[in-house]
Write a protein that holds these residues in place. Structure first.
Motif, PDB file in Angstrom:
ATOM      1  N   TRP A   1      32.848  30.343  44.080  1.00  0.00           N
ATOM      2  CA  TRP A   1      32.660  29.029  43.438  1.00  0.00           C
ATOM      3  C   TRP A   1      34.148  28.344  43.169  1.00  0.00           C
ATOM      4  CZ3 TRP A   1      28.696  25.863  43.160  1.00  0.00           C
ATOM      5  CH2 TRP A   1      27.383  26.671  43.176  1.00  0.00           C
ATOM      6  N   PHE A   2      34.285  27.383  43.407  1.00  0.00           N
ATOM      7  CA  PHE A   2      35.610  26.505  43.126  1.00  0.00           C
ATOM      8  C   PHE A   2      35.160  25.251  42.110  1.00  0.00           C
ATOM      9  CE2 PHE A   2      38.995  28.627  45.457  1.00  0.00           C
ATOM     10  CZ  PHE A   2      38.194  29.674  46.436  1.00  0.00           C
ATOM     11  N   ARG A   3      36.191  24.609  41.502  1.00  0.00           N
ATOM     12  CA  ARG A   3      35.876  23.408  40.952  1.00  0.00           C
ATOM     13  C   ARG A   3      37.310  22.576  40.820  1.00  0.00           C
ATOM     14  NH1 ARG A   3      35.553  25.613  34.627  1.00  0.00           N
ATOM     15  NH2 ARG A   3      37.890  25.333  33.970  1.00  0.00           N
TER      16      ARG A   3
ATOM     17  N   TYR B   1      43.007  37.668  47.678  1.00  0.00           N
ATOM     18  CA  TYR B   1      43.143  36.464  48.795  1.00  0.00           C
ATOM     19  C   TYR B   1      41.910  35.511  48.706  1.00  0.00           C
ATOM     20  CZ  TYR B   1      43.302  33.811  53.098  1.00  0.00           C
ATOM     21  OH  TYR B   1      43.518  32.966  54.094  1.00  0.00           O
ATOM     22  N   THR B   2      40.650  35.993  48.280  1.00  0.00           N
ATOM     23  CA  THR B   2      39.551  35.176  48.269  1.00  0.00           C
ATOM     24  C   THR B   2      39.548  34.289  47.016  1.00  0.00           C
ATOM     25  OG1 THR B   2      38.277  37.158  47.226  1.00  0.00           O
ATOM     26  CG2 THR B   2      37.966  36.614  49.650  1.00  0.00           C
ATOM     27  N   ARG B   3      40.596  34.319  45.976  1.00  0.00           N
ATOM     28  CA  ARG B   3      40.853  33.404  45.143  1.00  0.00           C
ATOM     29  C   ARG B   3      41.531  32.171  45.522  1.00  0.00           C
ATOM     30  NH1 ARG B   3      42.219  35.456  39.124  1.00  0.00           N
ATOM     31  NH2 ARG B   3      40.437  37.194  38.935  1.00  0.00           N
ATOM     32  N   ARG B   4      41.752  32.022  46.948  1.00  0.00           N
ATOM     33  CA  ARG B   4      42.419  30.970  47.638  1.00  0.00           C
ATOM     34  C   ARG B   4      41.204  30.064  48.420  1.00  0.00           C
ATOM     35  NH1 ARG B   4      47.720  33.164  50.470  1.00  0.00           N
ATOM     36  NH2 ARG B   4      48.018  30.645  50.782  1.00  0.00           N
ATOM     37  N   ALA B   5      41.405  28.976  48.356  1.00  0.00           N
ATOM     38  CA  ALA B   5      40.425  28.056  49.006  1.00  0.00           C
ATOM     39  C   ALA B   5      40.606  28.444  50.384  1.00  0.00           C
ATOM     40  CB  ALA B   5      40.617  26.623  48.887  1.00  0.00           C
TER      41      ALA B   5
ATOM     42  N   ARG C   1      41.964  21.817  43.375  1.00  0.00           N
ATOM     43  CA  ARG C   1      40.589  22.621  43.500  1.00  0.00           C
ATOM     44  C   ARG C   1      41.023  24.188  43.075  1.00  0.00           C
ATOM     45  NH1 ARG C   1      36.671  21.721  48.443  1.00  0.00           N
ATOM     46  NH2 ARG C   1      36.960  19.956  47.818  1.00  0.00           N
ATOM     47  N   VAL C   2      40.256  24.730  42.086  1.00  0.00           N
ATOM     48  CA  VAL C   2      40.766  25.942  41.810  1.00  0.00           C
ATOM     49  C   VAL C   2      39.589  26.876  41.904  1.00  0.00           C
ATOM     50  CG1 VAL C   2      42.788  25.167  39.974  1.00  0.00           C
ATOM     51  CG2 VAL C   2      40.253  25.466  39.264  1.00  0.00           C
ATOM     52  N   PHE C   3      40.037  28.031  41.778  1.00  0.00           N
ATOM     53  CA  PHE C   3      38.732  29.242  42.054  1.00  0.00           C
ATOM     54  C   PHE C   3      38.149  29.725  40.454  1.00  0.00           C
ATOM     55  CE2 PHE C   3      36.899  33.346  43.218  1.00  0.00           C
ATOM     56  CZ  PHE C   3      37.321  34.213  42.184  1.00  0.00           C
TER      57      PHE C   3
ATOM     58  N   ALA D   1      33.881  19.391  35.980  1.00  0.00           N
ATOM     59  CA  ALA D   1      34.623  19.158  37.317  1.00  0.00           C
ATOM     60  C   ALA D   1      33.544  18.973  38.066  1.00  0.00           C
ATOM     61  CB  ALA D   1      35.268  20.514  37.419  1.00  0.00           C
ATOM     62  N   VAL D   2      33.948  18.969  39.558  1.00  0.00           N
ATOM     63  CA  VAL D   2      32.972  19.021  40.664  1.00  0.00           C
ATOM     64  C   VAL D   2      33.197  20.528  41.006  1.00  0.00           C
ATOM     65  CG1 VAL D   2      32.370  18.514  43.090  1.00  0.00           C
ATOM     66  CG2 VAL D   2      33.059  16.579  41.438  1.00  0.00           C
ATOM     67  N   TYR D   3      32.007  21.174  41.179  1.00  0.00           N
ATOM     68  CA  TYR D   3      31.819  22.483  41.581  1.00  0.00           C
ATOM     69  C   TYR D   3      31.529  22.504  43.071  1.00  0.00           C
ATOM     70  CZ  TYR D   3      32.670  23.966  36.775  1.00  0.00           C
ATOM     71  OH  TYR D   3      33.110  24.478  35.499  1.00  0.00           O
ATOM     72  N   TYR D   4      32.287  23.496  43.667  1.00  0.00           N
ATOM     73  CA  TYR D   4      31.960  23.774  45.055  1.00  0.00           C
ATOM     74  C   TYR D   4      31.555  25.123  45.186  1.00  0.00           C
ATOM     75  CZ  TYR D   4      34.336  18.976  45.709  1.00  0.00           C
ATOM     76  OH  TYR D   4      34.469  17.812  45.605  1.00  0.00           O
TER      77      TYR D   4
END
Length: 125
Positions: free
Chosen positions: A34-36, A105-109, A43-45, A90-93
């Protein structure tokens, strides 16, 4: 295709549960994040979960307040958000990758190949 839902307008201190459903494919073995993205911000983790659900990862600013989980049978990943703050607006993705592991690494989009359309969370003070 990923579909994120559950956003809305809440007051500070309230809770929301976001859902991320995969249609047309199963992502039961895939890591999901999930990012926002707030207005004018990058966009951040926020949180991540491994393919089997045995490992989770959280950004420091949500630790202790947010919980990520998955229901493999429903092909759904959840983000339970408690004690919401105005800065959480925020918008959450949600996104998933083909691999099941999560790491730094999975903290990066860039780690994720498939993205949902986002769901808007608004928190009033």
């Amino acid at each position: 295709q990923l579909q994120a839902s559950g956003g809305g307008l809440v007051q500070a201190g309230d809770s929301l549960r976001l859902s991320c459903v995969a249609s047309g494919r199963t992502f039961s073995s895939s890591a999901v994040g999930w990012f926002r993205q707030g207005p004018g911000k990058e966009r951040v983790f926020v949180a991540g979960i491994s393919g089997g659900g045995e490992s989770t990862d959280y950004a420091d600013f949500v630790k202790g307040r947010f919980t990520i989980s998955r229901d493999i049978a429903k092909n759904t990943v959840y983000l339970q958000m408690n004690s919401l703050r105005p800065e959480d607006a925020a918008v959450y993705y949600c996104a998933h990758r083909t691999l099941g592991i999560i790491d730094s690494y999975t903290r990066r989009a860039a780690a994720y190949r498939y993205w949902g359309q986002g769901t808007l969370v608004t928190v009033s003070s």
